[in-house]
Write an enzyme that holds these catalytic residues in place. Structure first.
Site, PDB file in Angstrom:
ATOM      1  CG  HIS A 184      -2.115   0.887   1.078  1.00 21.54           C
ATOM      2  ND1 HIS A 184      -3.036   0.712   0.073  1.00 21.54           N
ATOM      3  CD2 HIS A 184      -2.546   1.959   1.800  1.00 21.54           C
ATOM      4  CE1 HIS A 184      -3.990   1.630   0.189  1.00 21.54           C
ATOM      5  NE2 HIS A 184      -3.704   2.404   1.220  1.00 21.54           N
TER       6      HIS A 184
ATOM      7  CB  SER B  48      -0.353  -2.693  -7.979  1.00 23.57           C
ATOM      8  OG  SER B  48      -1.147  -3.219  -6.941  1.00 23.57           O
TER       9      SER B  48
ATOM     10  CE  LYS C 208      -8.037  -6.127 -13.257  1.00 23.73           C
ATOM     11  NZ  LYS C 208      -7.087  -7.196 -12.862  1.00 23.73           N
ATOM     12  CG  ASP C 209      -9.420  -8.512  -7.991  1.00 30.41           C
ATOM     13  OD1 ASP C 209      -8.872  -8.335  -9.099  1.00 30.41           O
ATOM     14  OD2 ASP C 209      -8.880  -8.220  -6.911  1.00 30.41           O
TER      15      ASP C 209
ATOM     16  CD  GLU D 173      -0.340 -33.914  -1.367  1.00 30.89           C
ATOM     17  OE1 GLU D 173      -1.478 -33.409  -1.291  1.00 30.89           O
ATOM     18  OE2 GLU D 173      -0.113 -34.969  -2.008  1.00 30.89           O
TER      19      GLU D 173
END
Length: 385
Positions: free
Chosen positions: A202, A206, A228-229, A272
């Protein structure tokens, strides 16, 4: 006083979700952060509900998981969501890390974000390993035995550390109880680290695919990027539902549906799928101590990227050589995952060694050399203009 506190919380929500200015050029690769947050929420919620019915006693652990599957109302859904979301978590995390490497999101001034992200990656791998042991199937028991035995390679104190982890002289009841307690605790530590990750992000906001400052054209988080998310969130939930309801055991190992037995060694001990690349790196080194150092170094080498990348241009969008090397690295990483599930035999031994060398060479050799060459080409191009 309560009004002031609520006002502070609402302002934080507004700052992160509503009015947060984001570069208008960010694409769907930037949706992985919200998907990872969703995975973490699902894991914590399903984990808490499973813990209400799970018993960490070594005699009851496997049967308590079966009890959750067969007797608890909707228990099979909770268990399969927990198991499959763990795999989805790592799929999203690997893509998220790959996106950050490709677009240079680790570069200053976001180095702190990258460092915290690597710590989250390590903590998530630890939580996944501990959870895999809690099932106490055959692969759980022998996976716990192999991984904890790695610490015995540490000079002088290694064997004492292993016995401390075991709570005895082998993987037994104290081991499982400790692993369960840690498995329950670590996700909340990860949640705290995620908050730190968001706080660090923050500060400068971004990055973007163009590799330039996003301050020239920013738009609010809501409603553009929230919508969009949500698109990828719905796609993710559909894919997760297909696995949970139609093919829940696709990403698991069949030997883990056999109760753990210390007297019967599986034909091939493998972790895994999301730990296989690092397991292949471990097995490629003949010396035990050096193998352990190399395996952990394969994760910690991510921290060198902000310092080895000397490019004047952020990201690989406009750099042909760097883009080629990146996709070569991705192919090599997938190959390491494939090699991790194979038996230790010819030609897989040699292939693992070559892939391990290429893995480290990308961070320590290829990135600094290629970025320097591209800098020279960039300046030559500017002079010719």
């Amino acid at each position: 006083m309560s009004f002031r506190k609520s006002n502070v919380y609402l302002s934080l929500v507004n700052s992160y979700i509503i009015d947060s200015p984001q570069p208008s050029s960010i694409n769907y690769w930037w949706n992985l952060g919200s998907l990872l947050g969703l995975c973490l929420v699902i894991q914590i919620m399903t984990g808490v509900f499973m813990a209400m019915h799970y018993s960490s006693n070594i005699e009851l652990a496997f049967n308590s998981v079966e009890h959750i599957m067969r007797d608890v109302n909707m228990g099979y859904v909770i268990r399969y969501m927990h198991a499959n979301t763990a795999s989805m978590f790592f799929i999203c995390m690997y893509i998220h890390i790959g996106k950050a490497i490709y677009y240079g999101s680790y570069r200053s001034p976001r180095t702190t974000v990258w460092i915290v992200g690597v710590i989250i990656f390590v903590a998530t791998m630890a939580a996944a390993f501990l959870g895999y042991c809690c099932v106490y199937g055959q692969m759980s028991h022998w996976g716990a035995t192999v991984i904890t035995n790695l610490f015995s390679a540490i000079p002088f104190v290694g064997k004492d550390i292993v016995m401390w982890l075991w709570g005895g002289f082998s993987v037994a009841n104290p081991t499982l109880q400790r692993f369960f307690a840690l498995h329950f605790l670590v996700p909340f530590v990860i949640a705290a680290l995620v908050l730190m990750h968001m706080l660090a992000l923050h500060v400068h906001g971004s990055s973007n695919p163009l590799g330039i400052t996003g301050n020239m054209d920013r738009i609010p988080m809501h409603n553009y990027f929230v919508f969009k998310d949500l698109v990828t969130v719905f796609v993710f939930l559909i894919v997760l539902s297909l696995f949970v309801f139609y093919s829940p055991n696709t990403l698991g190992h069949p030997d883990n549906y056999i109760p753990g037995n210390a007297l019967v060694t599986p034909a091939s001990i493998v972790p895994e799928w999301y730990l296989l690349p690092f397991y292949a790196i471990l097995r490629s080194i003949p010396d035990k101590l050096l193998g352990v150092i190399t395996m952990f170094g394969a994760i910690l080498v991510l921290l060198t990227l902000p310092y080895t990348d000397r490019s004047v241009i952020r990201g690989n969008s406009f750099k042909v050589i760097s883009k080629f090397m990146f996709f070569l690295f991705v192919f090599n990483f997938v190959l390491l995952g494939k090699l991790g599930m194979e038996h230790i035999e010819v030609p897989y031994i040699l292939m693992s060694k070559i892939s391990t060398i290429l893995y480290f060479a990308y961070f320590l050799v290829f990135v600094p050399i290629v970025s320097t060459i591209e800098n020279v080409l960039f300046y030559i191009g500017r002079i010719n203009k």
